[in-house]
Design an enzyme around this catalytic site. Structure first.
Site, mmCIF file in Angstrom:
data_model
loop_
_atom_site.group_PDB
_atom_site.id
_atom_site.type_symbol
_atom_site.label_atom_id
_atom_site.label_comp_id
_atom_site.label_asym_id
_atom_site.label_seq_id
_atom_site.Cartn_x
_atom_site.Cartn_y
_atom_site.Cartn_z
ATOM 1 N N ASP A 530 0.860 -1.176 0.000
ATOM 2 C CA ASP A 530 0.000 0.000 0.000
ATOM 3 C C ASP A 530 0.898 1.228 0.000
ATOM 4 O O ASP A 530 2.107 1.138 0.223
ATOM 5 C CB ASP A 530 -0.895 -0.043 1.247
ATOM 6 C CG ASP A 530 -1.888 1.110 1.286
ATOM 7 O OD1 ASP A 530 -2.406 1.474 0.227
ATOM 8 O OD2 ASP A 530 -2.128 1.630 2.382
ATOM 9 N N THR A 532 -0.186 4.806 1.437
ATOM 10 C CA THR A 532 -0.368 5.647 2.622
ATOM 11 C C THR A 532 -0.166 4.839 3.894
ATOM 12 O O THR A 532 -0.838 3.843 4.120
ATOM 13 C CB THR A 532 -1.765 6.273 2.621
ATOM 14 O OG1 THR A 532 -1.939 6.995 1.411
ATOM 15 C CG2 THR A 532 -1.935 7.219 3.800
ATOM 16 N N ASP A 729 -1.540 -1.172 5.938
ATOM 17 C CA ASP A 729 -1.807 -0.709 7.302
ATOM 18 C C ASP A 729 -3.260 -0.342 7.555
ATOM 19 O O ASP A 729 -3.642 -0.058 8.683
ATOM 20 C CB ASP A 729 -0.941 0.502 7.639
ATOM 21 C CG ASP A 729 -1.442 1.770 6.953
ATOM 22 O OD1 ASP A 729 -1.923 1.680 5.809
ATOM 23 O OD2 ASP A 729 -1.350 2.848 7.562
#
Length: 841
Positions: A530, A532, A729
Site C-alpha cells: 500500500d 499511505t 496498514d
C-alpha cells in the site's frame, strides 16, 4: 401511572429546564427532569404515546426521548412488572417470566402479558419499543486448517492428519477453548514430568542424594504414579489420534508419538510389575529393570508444547473479523415524519431516511439527502484525509461523521454494505489458503511404516534365530527400535527454530504470527504494498508555502491563523507547520468553512481565502497565469495544492504532501536487488501514485484501488504461480492481507490489518520486510538442519537397535541407550536452534 424516560441532547442546566418546561406544557402529565442522569420521570393520568413527547421536544430543540428500560449487570434488560395500570413507580422485582419464541417481538414491560408480534414497533399500551427475542445461535461447523475438505459438526481431530479442527466461522466461546485446554494440560504435564526427569537423571548427580531417601525400586513406583496424569490426561489425545491414524491408515506424526511413547510406557510398566521377565543385561546393579517413564513423559510434554504453539496461532485467526465487526454500529436514528427514532441496525430497510449526528458511525451504505459533512473514510480508503460530502454524495457504512449532522437514505443494508463485504472477503480469504502439509508429517508418512516394519521384523528374526531367551531378546530389541525412532527431536525440529526465530524477530521489531509465515516468506517473489502509511508516513504535512507578492512567513501567519478554527486535517497540518516555525497566530473574524472548497475569513483588515479553484471562482479572485502554471506543476507531482487569495487576488499557494518514509527507498532498493518485484496498489489518485512509484523505482503501480481490486490483483498474481507478500496498514487492506501468501501489517496501522496479517512490523517500516526476509531464510535453513539432526541418530541407531552388529561384535542397543541417543538428537536440535539468537538482522 409513572414512567421513566431517557433524554439525549441536554448539555447544561438550561437545557434541563427547557426540557422540563416543554414536557409539563403537555396536558395530563407532570414531569421532573434531571441532568445527571439525563432522565425524565413522567406521571400521567392515562397513557400518552412517546411520539407526543418527541414532537414537543423536537420543536423546542435538538432533543430526543426514549423509554428508559432497566439494564442488568450483563447488559440484559431487566424483567419488570407492567406498571401501566399502577400509580406507583416501576417495581423491578418479582417480574413475570414470559416465554417468547425466538425472533418474535415483545414489550419488555409485559403490558399485554405474553402477547408477541411478528414485526418491530411500539407497544400499543405503553409506547415502548418492542424488543426482539434473540435468534438461536447458528450451529458451528469445524474444519481442518490443513484439509479444508474435512467439515464436521463438532470439535475434534482431523481424520487425515490428526490436527485439532477449528471453527469455520469465529465464535466468542470457541476461539480460545483449544488453546486454554492445551495450556491447562501443558501445566499439568510440566508439573509431573519435571520430578520424573529429576528422579531418572539422579544417577548423574554426585552422591545420588535421592537414593539416600528411598531405594530405586520405590522411586520407580513414584515415577509410575507421576506419569499417570501425563499419559492418561495431559497427552491422552495423542494416543487417541495415533489410534485413529492406524485404523484409517492415515499415518502421521501422531502415529509415531503414540507407538513410541506408548511402547516405552508399556515397557516400563511391564518392567516395574514383572522385573524377573527380563535378562540381567537390562537390569541395574540393584536388580531393577531400566525404565523409561522419563522418556515417555518428556516426549509427550515436548510434543504438547508444539501443539500449544499451533493452537495459539489458530486462536487468533478470527481476530480480524471481530475487529471489522466492531466497526459496524448497532443502532441508527430513523427519521419518520420529521421525528427521530432510535432503532436497531437490523431493522433498517432500503429507502429509510436516517439521521447521522456528529461523531456517529454511518449505519449503512447510502447517499446524503439533506445537509453536508466531512467524513473520515480512512477505514475504507486507507487515506488519512477526511472527505467533504454534499447533497447526493455516497456515504459508506462504518465510516465516521465529522462535526455536522445530515440525513441520508439507506440504499444498501445488511450483507450488501461495503463493510459487510470486506468482512466476508476476509473470511473467505482466510479459509481459502492452500493447505500446507507439514514436513514432519510427509516424512512420517513413509517413516512410520518403515520403522514399524523394522521393529516387527526384528522381533521375528530374534525369535527364530536368536539365542535364548529368544522371545525376550526379540521383544527388547523391537522396543529399542521403536524408542530410538520415536520422533521427539522431529517434534522439536520446527517449533524450536520457530520459537527462537520469532523471539529474535521480536527483538528487531518483526512480529511473526506462525511458522507458516516464516516458511512462505522465504519463497516470496512479489511484494504488494500500500502507499499511505506503508511507503509514506500516513499523515499530511506542509511541504512549502509559495508567495508571488507577500512575505512567505506573513502569508503563512494569515493562513495558519485562518485554519486554527478548522478541524480539517489539512488545516491542522498548516497550523502545525506554522507552530514549528514559531509563527504566532492572530485573531480572525468572519470565519467560514465552505464545504468541498476551503475556508475564508478576515485576518486583520484583509479578506483571506484558502482552498481549491472552485473557492477562488466563488470569491472571484484573480489568478496570474504565472502563479497558475506553478501550481499546476505541483499538482502534476501528485501533491495537494491550495490557492491563497488576499482581498480577491491569488497571491500564492500551499503545498501539502504525505512524505515518503526515510527507510522506504533503501528497503525497496534492497528487495528489488534480491529479485523481488515490488508493486504498489493504492486508493490514491494517479498523479500521486505515479510520483511515488517513479521516485522509488517500483516495478509497477495501480492507482484508485478499492479493497476488492487489491484482492483480485493478488489472486491474479497467485494464479500465475507467484508467491505474494502484501504489506499494508489500513482496514481496506485486510482482505488483501488475508489472501496474500504472507500478509505484512504496519504496527502503526489498524488492529484489523494487524490481525489479518501473519507478520507485523512494529515500527511500520518497510526495512522490517528486509529483516523478515532474512529471518525467514535463516529459520528455514535452521529447520532443515534440525531435521537432519532429528533423523541422524535414528538412521544410525535403528540398525544397531535391531541387532545388526550382534553377530560380529556382540553389541546390542538396550532401550536405555536408545533413549539416550534419542535425547542426544533433541539436544542437538535445541542447540542448533539457539544459534539463531546470534543472527544479525
Amino acid at each position: 401511572m409513572t414512567h421513566t424516560y431517557k433524554i439525549t441532547g441536554m448539555s447544561c442546566n438550561g437545557c434541563r429546564t427547557k426540557v422540563e418546561k416543554t414536557l409539563n406544557a403537555i396536558d395530563g402529565l407532570e414531569a421532573t427532569v434531571t441532568l445527571e442522569p439525563p432522565i425524565a420521570t413522567i406521571t400521567m393520568e392515562q397513557h400518552i404515546a412517546t411520539t407526543v413527547f418527541q414532537e414537543a421536544l423536537s420543536a423546542a430543540g435538538n432533543y430526543s426521548i426514549t423509554m428508559d428500560m432497566g439494564v442488568g449487570n450483563e447488559g440484559v434488560p431487566i424483567e419488570v412488572k407492567s406498571c401501566c395500570n399502577a400509580t406507583t413507580k416501576h417495581n423491578h422485582t418479582n417480574a413475570p417470566v414470559v416465554k417468547v419464541a425466538a425472533g418474535k417481538y415483545y414489550c419488555p414491560m409485559f403490558c399485554e402479558g405474553d402477547k408477541v408480534y411478528d414485526k418491530a414497533g411500539d407497544c400499543p399500551v405503553c409506547g415502548m419499543d418492542l424488543v426482539q427475542q434473540p435468534l438461536p445461535q447458528q450451529a458451528v461447523q469445524y474444519t481442518c486448517p490443513m484439509h479444508p475438505e474435512i467439515i464436521e459438526n463438532e470439535a475434534g481431530d482431523c481424520p487425515i492428519c490428526g490436527m485439532d479442527l477449528v471453527p469455520m466461522e469465529p465464535t466468542a466461546t470457541s476461539e480460545n477453548k483449544t488453546y486454554d485446554d492445551l495450556m491447562r494440560k501443558m501445566k499439568i504435564a510440566i508439573a509431573f514430568t519435571l520430578p520424573i526427569f529429576i528422579i531418572a537423571m539422579s544417577d548423574m548427580i554426585p552422591g545420588n542424594p535421592l537414593m539416600k531417601i528411598m531405594d530405586m525400586q520405590t522411586w520407580n513406583w513414584v515415577q509410575f504414579g507421576l506419569s499417570i496424569p501425563v499419559v492418561f490426561y495431559a497427552a491422552w489425545m495423542f494416543f487417541v489420534r495415533a489410534y485413529k491414524s492406524v485404523i484409517t491408515w492415515n499415518l502421521n506424526m501422531f502415529t509415531l508419538i503414540g507407538i513410541g511413547a506408548g511402547v516405552a510406557f508399556l515397557f516400563s510398566v511391564f518392567g516395574l510389575f514383572f522385573p524377573d521377565f527380563f535378562p540381567s543385561e537390562f537390569k541395574t546393579e540393584a536388580g531393577t529393570v531400566h525404565l523409561y517413564f522419563e522418556a515417555t513423559t518428556v516426549i509427550l510434554t515436548l510434543v504438547l508444547l508444539g501443539q500449544l504453539l499451533e493452537a495459539r496461532a489458530h486462536s487468533r485467526t478470527s481476530g480480524a473479523i471481530k475487529e471489522l465487526m466492531k466497526l459496524a454500529p448497532t443502532k441508527a436514528t430513523l427519521v419518520v415524519d420529521g421525528i427521530d427514532k432510535v432503532i436497531s441496525i437490523q431493522d433498517i430497510k432500503r429507502g429509510d431516511l436516517l439521521r447521522v449526528k456528529p461523531g456517529d458511525k454511518i449505519p449503512v451504505d447510502g447517499k446524503i439527502t439533506k445537509g453536508e459533512a466531512t467524513i473520515d473514510e480512512s477505514m475504507i480508503s486507507g487515506e488519512p484525509i477526511p472527505v467533504d460530502k454534499i447533497l447526493d454524495d455516497a456515504v459508506i457504512s462504518g465510516t465516521i461523521n465529522g462535526t455536522k449532522s445530515f440525513v441520508m437514505v439507506a440504499e444498501k443494508i445488511g450483507s450488501e454494505t461495503l463493510l459487510s463485504q470486506i468482512v466476508q472477503m476476509v473470511t473467505d480469504a482466510s479459509r481459502s489458503r492452500a493447505p500446507i502439509q507439514k514436513l514432519a508429517d510427509r516424512i512420517a508418512k513413509y517413516f512410520v511404516p518403515i520403522v514399524v516394519g523394522v521393529s516387527v521384523t526384528t522381533f521375528f528374526v530374534w525369535a527364530v534365530f536368536g539365542p535364548d531367551p529368544a522371545l525376550v531378546y526379540g521383544f527388547i530389541n523391537a522396543i529399542a527400535v521403536l524408542i530410538i525412532a520415536c520422533p521427539c527431536a522431529l517434534g522439536l525440529a520446527t517449533p524450536m527454530s520457530v520459537m527462537v526465530g520469532v523471539g529474535k524477530g521480536a527483538q528487531s521489531g518483526v512480529l511473526i504470527k506462525n511458522a507458516e509465515a516464516l516458511e512462505i516468506m522465504n519463497t516470496v517473489d512479489v511484494l504488494i504494498t500500500d502507499k499511505t502509511g506503508t511507503i509514506t508516513e500516513g499523515k499530511p504535512s506542509v511541504e512549502k508555502v509559495y508567495s508571488n507578492a507577500n512575505n512567505e512567513d506573513e502569508l503563512l501567519q494569515m493562513i495558519a491563523s485562518l485554519n486554527q478554527y478548522s478541524e480539517h486535517p489539512l488545516a491542522q497540518a498548516v497550523v502545525q507547520f506554522a507552530k514549528a516555525k514559531t509563527i504566532a497566530l492572530i485573531e480572525v473574524n468572519d470565519f467560514d468553512s465552505v464545504t468541498g472548497m476551503g475556508v475564508t475569513g478576515t485576518v486583520g483588515d484583509k479578506k483571506v481565502s484558502l482552498g481549491n479553484k472552485k473557492l477562488m471562482d466563488q470569491v472571484q479572485a484573480t489568478i496570474a497565469p504565472d502563479l497558475e502554471s506553478k501550481l499546476i506543476a505541483e499538482q502534476k507531482l501528485g501533491k495537494t495544492v491550495s490557492y491563497i487569495a488576499v482581498d480577491a487576488v491569488a497571491v500564492g499557494f500551499v503545498t501539502i504532501k504525505d512524505a515518503i518514509k526515510g527507510t522506504s527507498a533503501n528497503a525497496i532498493k534492497e528487495l528489488l536487488a534480491q529479485g523481488i518485484e515490488v508493486i504498489m496498489l493504492t486508493g490514491d489518485n494517479e498523479n500521486t501514485a505515479k510520483a511515488v512509484a517513479n521516485e522509488l523505482h517500483l516495478t509497477s503501480f495501480i492507482a484508485g484501488c478499492l479493497p476488492q481490486d487489491k484482492l483480485n490483483e493478488i489472486k491474479r498474481l497467485q494464479a500465475e504461480g507467484k508467491i505474494v507478500a502484501m504489506a499494508g496498514d489500513g482496514i481496506n487492506d485486510a482482505p488483501a492481507l488475508a489472501q496474500a501468501n504472507v500478509g505484512i501489517a504496519m504496527g502503526t496501522g489498524t488492529d484489523v490489518a494487524i490481525e489479518s496479517a501473519k507478520i507485523t512490523l512494529v515500527k511500520g517500516d518497510l526495512q522490517g520486510i528486509v529483516k523478515a526476509k532474512k529471518l525467514s531464510h535463516a529459520v528455514m535453513k535452521n529447520i532443515h538442519q534440525n531435521l537432519f539432526f532429528a533423523f541422524f541418530y535414528n538412521v544410525i541407531g535403528i540398525p544397531v537397535a535391531a541387532g545388526v552388529l550382534f553377530p560380529v561384535f556382540g553389541w546390542l542397543l538396550s532401550p536405555m541407550i536408545a533413549a539416550l541417543a534419542m535425547s542426544f538428537s533433541s539436544v542437538s536440535v535445541i542447540a542448533n536452534a539457539l544459534r539463531l539468537r546470534g543472527l544479525k538482522l
